[in-house]
Design a protein around this motif. Structure first.
Motif, PDB file in Angstrom:
ATOM      1  N   LYS A   1      56.755  38.574  73.150  1.00 11.77           N
ATOM      2  CA  LYS A   1      55.856  37.489  72.751  1.00 11.77           C
ATOM      3  C   LYS A   1      55.331  37.699  71.320  1.00 11.77           C
ATOM      4  CE  LYS A   1      53.059  36.094  75.879  1.00 11.77           C
ATOM      5  NZ  LYS A   1      51.966  36.001  76.862  1.00 11.77           N
ATOM      6  N   VAL A   2      54.941  38.916  71.002  1.00 13.41           N
ATOM      7  CA  VAL A   2      54.436  39.222  69.660  1.00 13.41           C
ATOM      8  C   VAL A   2      55.549  39.067  68.621  1.00 13.41           C
ATOM      9  CG1 VAL A   2      53.558  41.071  68.174  1.00 13.41           C
ATOM     10  CG2 VAL A   2      52.537  40.682  70.424  1.00 13.41           C
ATOM     11  N   ALA A   3      56.743  39.539  68.944  1.00 12.24           N
ATOM     12  CA  ALA A   3      57.862  39.412  68.003  1.00 12.24           C
ATOM     13  C   ALA A   3      58.155  37.949  67.699  1.00 12.24           C
ATOM     14  CB  ALA A   3      59.099  40.102  68.557  1.00 12.24           C
ATOM     15  N   ILE A   4      58.192  37.127  68.728  1.00 13.28           N
ATOM     16  CA  ILE A   4      58.474  35.700  68.530  1.00 13.28           C
ATOM     17  C   ILE A   4      57.371  35.036  67.715  1.00 13.28           C
ATOM     18  CG2 ILE A   4      58.651  33.484  69.738  1.00 13.28           C
ATOM     19  CD1 ILE A   4      60.153  35.031  71.956  1.00 13.28           C
ATOM     20  N   ALA A   5      56.139  35.356  68.031  1.00  7.22           N
ATOM     21  CA  ALA A   5      55.011  34.717  67.353  1.00  7.22           C
ATOM     22  C   ALA A   5      54.856  35.155  65.898  1.00  7.22           C
ATOM     23  CB  ALA A   5      53.723  35.004  68.118  1.00  7.22           C
ATOM     24  N   HIS A   6      55.215  36.393  65.593  1.00  4.24           N
ATOM     25  CA  HIS A   6      54.857  36.921  64.276  1.00  4.24           C
ATOM     26  C   HIS A   6      55.979  37.535  63.451  1.00  4.24           C
ATOM     27  CE1 HIS A   6      50.650  36.409  65.348  1.00  4.24           C
ATOM     28  NE2 HIS A   6      50.926  36.999  66.491  1.00  4.24           N
ATOM     29  N   ALA A   7      57.121  37.850  64.039  1.00  3.22           N
ATOM     30  CA  ALA A   7      58.049  38.699  63.291  1.00  3.22           C
ATOM     31  C   ALA A   7      59.480  38.212  63.155  1.00  3.22           C
ATOM     32  CB  ALA A   7      58.061  40.094  63.916  1.00  3.22           C
ATOM     33  N   ILE A   8      60.003  37.430  64.083  1.00  2.00           N
ATOM     34  CA  ILE A   8      61.430  37.102  64.014  1.00  2.00           C
ATOM     35  C   ILE A   8      61.651  35.598  63.823  1.00  2.00           C
ATOM     36  CG2 ILE A   8      62.135  39.101  65.355  1.00  2.00           C
ATOM     37  CD1 ILE A   8      62.466  37.280  67.800  1.00  2.00           C
ATOM     38  N   THR A   9      62.814  35.279  63.262  1.00  2.00           N
ATOM     39  CA  THR A   9      63.178  33.877  63.087  1.00  2.00           C
ATOM     40  C   THR A   9      63.601  33.289  64.433  1.00  2.00           C
ATOM     41  OG1 THR A   9      65.488  34.429  62.605  1.00  2.00           O
ATOM     42  CG2 THR A   9      63.987  34.250  60.718  1.00  2.00           C
ATOM     43  N   GLU A  10      63.603  31.975  64.498  1.00  2.00           N
ATOM     44  CA  GLU A  10      63.973  31.304  65.740  1.00  2.00           C
ATOM     45  C   GLU A  10      65.402  31.625  66.164  1.00  2.00           C
ATOM     46  OE1 GLU A  10      64.532  26.736  67.155  1.00  2.00           O
ATOM     47  OE2 GLU A  10      62.727  27.194  66.013  1.00  2.00           O
ATOM     48  N   ASP A  11      66.274  31.850  65.190  1.00  2.00           N
ATOM     49  CA  ASP A  11      67.677  32.129  65.502  1.00  2.00           C
ATOM     50  C   ASP A  11      68.035  33.612  65.329  1.00  2.00           C
ATOM     51  OD1 ASP A  11      67.459  32.217  62.758  1.00  2.00           O
ATOM     52  OD2 ASP A  11      69.302  31.087  62.386  1.00  2.00           O
ATOM     53  N   ALA A  12      67.055  34.478  65.412  1.00  2.00           N
ATOM     54  CA  ALA A  12      67.301  35.911  65.241  1.00  2.00           C
ATOM     55  C   ALA A  12      68.243  36.446  66.314  1.00  2.00           C
ATOM     56  CB  ALA A  12      65.978  36.676  65.300  1.00  2.00           C
ATOM     57  N   ALA A  13      69.067  37.403  65.920  1.00  2.00           N
ATOM     58  CA  ALA A  13      69.891  38.123  66.883  1.00  2.00           C
ATOM     59  C   ALA A  13      69.006  39.177  67.547  1.00  2.00           C
ATOM     60  CB  ALA A  13      71.056  38.795  66.158  1.00  2.00           C
ATOM     61  N   TRP A  14      69.196  39.372  68.847  1.00  2.00           N
ATOM     62  CA  TRP A  14      68.378  40.339  69.594  1.00  2.00           C
ATOM     63  C   TRP A  14      69.249  41.507  70.019  1.00  2.00           C
ATOM     64  CZ3 TRP A  14      64.098  38.223  73.196  1.00  2.00           C
ATOM     65  CH2 TRP A  14      63.423  37.159  72.585  1.00  2.00           C
ATOM     66  N   TYR A  15      68.753  42.716  69.807  1.00  2.00           N
ATOM     67  CA  TYR A  15      69.443  43.924  70.248  1.00  2.00           C
ATOM     68  C   TYR A  15      68.385  44.882  70.776  1.00  2.00           C
ATOM     69  CZ  TYR A  15      72.720  47.757  70.464  1.00  2.00           C
ATOM     70  OH  TYR A  15      73.512  48.773  70.918  1.00  2.00           O
ATOM     71  N   CYS A  16      68.623  45.441  71.953  1.00  2.00           N
ATOM     72  CA  CYS A  16      67.615  46.290  72.579  1.00  2.00           C
ATOM     73  C   CYS A  16      68.249  47.478  73.276  1.00  2.00           C
ATOM     74  CB  CYS A  16      66.818  45.464  73.586  1.00  2.00           C
ATOM     75  SG  CYS A  16      65.512  46.378  74.414  1.00  2.00           S
ATOM     76  N   TRP A  17      67.748  48.663  72.972  1.00  2.00           N
ATOM     77  CA  TRP A  17      68.112  49.852  73.727  1.00  2.00           C
ATOM     78  C   TRP A  17      67.196  49.873  74.941  1.00  2.00           C
ATOM     79  CZ3 TRP A  17      68.000  49.408  68.549  1.00  2.00           C
ATOM     80  CH2 TRP A  17      69.110  49.845  67.837  1.00  2.00           C
TER      81      TRP A  17
ATOM     82  N   GLN B   1      57.397  37.115  55.621  1.00  2.00           N
ATOM     83  CA  GLN B   1      58.804  36.882  55.947  1.00  2.00           C
ATOM     84  C   GLN B   1      59.042  37.188  57.422  1.00  2.00           C
ATOM     85  OE1 GLN B   1      61.162  35.822  53.583  1.00  2.00           O
ATOM     86  NE2 GLN B   1      59.354  35.552  52.288  1.00  2.00           N
ATOM     87  N   ARG B   2      60.092  36.585  57.967  1.00  2.00           N
ATOM     88  CA  ARG B   2      60.493  36.869  59.350  1.00  2.00           C
ATOM     89  C   ARG B   2      61.883  37.478  59.348  1.00  2.00           C
ATOM     90  NH1 ARG B   2      57.958  34.375  63.860  1.00  2.00           N
ATOM     91  NH2 ARG B   2      55.967  33.510  63.244  1.00  2.00           N
ATOM     92  N   ALA B   3      62.136  38.316  60.321  1.00  7.84           N
ATOM     93  CA  ALA B   3      63.411  39.035  60.407  1.00  7.84           C
ATOM     94  C   ALA B   3      64.461  38.222  61.152  1.00  7.84           C
ATOM     95  CB  ALA B   3      63.194  40.362  61.119  1.00  7.84           C
ATOM     96  N   GLY B   4      65.699  38.365  60.736  1.00  7.95           N
ATOM     97  CA  GLY B   4      66.820  37.723  61.400  1.00  7.95           C
ATOM     98  C   GLY B   4      67.435  38.603  62.474  1.00  7.95           C
ATOM     99  N   LEU B   5      66.881  39.811  62.652  1.00  6.85           N
ATOM    100  CA  LEU B   5      67.367  40.737  63.669  1.00  6.85           C
ATOM    101  C   LEU B   5      66.170  41.325  64.407  1.00  6.85           C
ATOM    102  CD1 LEU B   5      69.585  42.452  65.044  1.00  6.85           C
ATOM    103  CD2 LEU B   5      69.273  44.123  63.189  1.00  6.85           C
TER     104      LEU B   5
END
Length: 101
Positions: free
Chosen positions: A59-75, A4-8
């Motif tokens: 790069k790793v998150a995009i390739a393996h973990a998140i959906t194309e339309d995932a919301a991004w949040y970063c501290w 599965q891929r994450a939406g966040l």
């Protein structure tokens, strides 16, 4: 994630501010209460990692973990905001819209 891929995409990467434990702001006036972690944790928060560190985890998150339309949040450290934003823009994380006239 069992395929599965994450939406966040919520992340707290190293801040790249060369923190070693002896430079903790709330302990500046109490030097004996600061512990130097530099021998234990090497390069984990070293500013010389720069764009490569941020580029790598995105790069790793995009390739393996998140959906194309995932919301991004970063501290992140405000000191590194421009560097982080540049990497995000490289991967299309920011959308700019223009109003027609």
């Amino acid at each position: 994630m069992d395929g599965q891929r994450a939406g966040l995409f919520a992340t707290d990467p190293p801040y790249l501010v060369d923190y070693d434990g002896t430079n903790h702001p709330h302990k500046w006036n109490e030097p004996d209460n600061n512990k130097d972690w530099s021998a234990t944790y090497t390069d984990w928060d070293n500013a010389t990692q720069g764009d490569g560190l941020y580029d790598g985890f995105v790069k790793v998150a995009i390739a393996h973990a998140i959906t194309e339309d995932a919301a991004w949040y970063c501290w992140h450290a405000s000191k590194r905001q421009a560097k982080l934003e540049a990497v995000w823009e490289q991967y299309g994380a920011f959308v700019t819209s223009r109003s027609s006239g």
